[in-house]
Design a protein around this motif. Structure first.
Motif, PDB file in Angstrom:
ATOM      1  N   GLU A  39       0.832  -1.211   0.000  1.00 18.07           N
ATOM      2  CA  GLU A  39       0.000   0.000   0.000  1.00 18.07           C
ATOM      3  C   GLU A  39       0.864   1.257   0.000  1.00 18.07           C
ATOM      4  N   ARG A  40       1.953   1.238   0.772  1.00 20.63           N
ATOM      5  CA  ARG A  40       2.868   2.392   0.780  1.00 20.63           C
ATOM      6  C   ARG A  40       3.485   2.577  -0.596  1.00 20.63           C
ATOM      7  N   ASP A  41       3.925   1.471  -1.192  1.00 16.30           N
ATOM      8  CA  ASP A  41       4.521   1.554  -2.530  1.00 16.30           C
ATOM      9  C   ASP A  41       3.529   2.160  -3.518  1.00 16.30           C
ATOM     10  N   ALA A  42       2.305   1.689  -3.499  1.00 18.48           N
ATOM     11  CA  ALA A  42       1.288   2.204  -4.424  1.00 18.48           C
ATOM     12  C   ALA A  42       1.039   3.686  -4.177  1.00 18.48           C
ATOM     13  N   ALA A  43       0.963   4.089  -2.905  1.00 17.94           N
ATOM     14  CA  ALA A  43       0.717   5.498  -2.577  1.00 17.94           C
ATOM     15  C   ALA A  43       1.872   6.393  -3.035  1.00 17.94           C
ATOM     16  N   GLU A  44       3.072   5.824  -3.078  1.00 18.50           N
ATOM     17  CA  GLU A  44       4.253   6.582  -3.499  1.00 18.50           C
ATOM     18  C   GLU A  44       4.532   6.459  -4.991  1.00 18.50           C
TER      19      GLU A  44
END
Length: 161
Positions: A39-44
């Protein structure tokens, strides 16, 4: 804890990540951390697919120790999230949706009253139908299966489904 289905199934609500008995807990903790990393990767703006793959592997390790329905639901969620990331990357998400459907089916086989299993499998069938439509395959069968699963979820838990 829940993770948004994001992507094409955003309007279908959230899939639920559940907690299971402690046997295999270290793998569950690792899987949940990988889900958060994705989720962090996608948000970034980064590719979340590797983290989803690691989460799927960790849920698989947990399943080697304990085939509790919760682990199947959780791995199904990870497969579904991977499918949505694949679709966003222009890849065919149908194999990952298919694996999610199998995992939700395994959870339902272990606990036929598990409303969340039917709900999440309905979401995966909807995603499968969207993937079929994108490549010119008639999606009506997948959509019918989704409706049947949503009906089953509502029958089992009208308040939660």
């Amino acid at each position: 804890m829940s993770y948004s289905t994001g992507g094409s199934s955003a309007g279908r609500g959230k899939n639920v990540i559940m907690r299971a008995p402690n046997d295999g807990l270290e793998h569950l903790d690792r899987a949940e951390e990988e889900m958060r990393a994705a989720e962090r990767d996608a948000a970034e703006g980064l590719d979340p697919r590797p983290a989803y793959g690691r989460a799927i592997a960790a849920y698989g390790e947990a399943l080697k120790r304990n085939q509790h329905c919760v682990y199947f639901v959780n791995r199904g969620c990870a497969h579904e999230q991977l499918a949505e990331a694949e679709a966003a990357a222009g890849l065919d998400p149908r194999p990952s949706y298919g694996r999610a459907i199998v995992d939700y089916g395994a959870a339902i086989a272990r606990n036929p009253d598990l409303a969340v299993g039917y709900h999440n499998r309905g979401n995966a069938h909807m995603g499968m139908g969207d993937g079929e439509r994108a490549v010119g395959v008639d999606p009506r069968g997948s959509y019918r299966r989704a409706i049947a699963d949503y009906d089953q979820a509502l029958m089992r838990d009208p308040q939660d489904a």
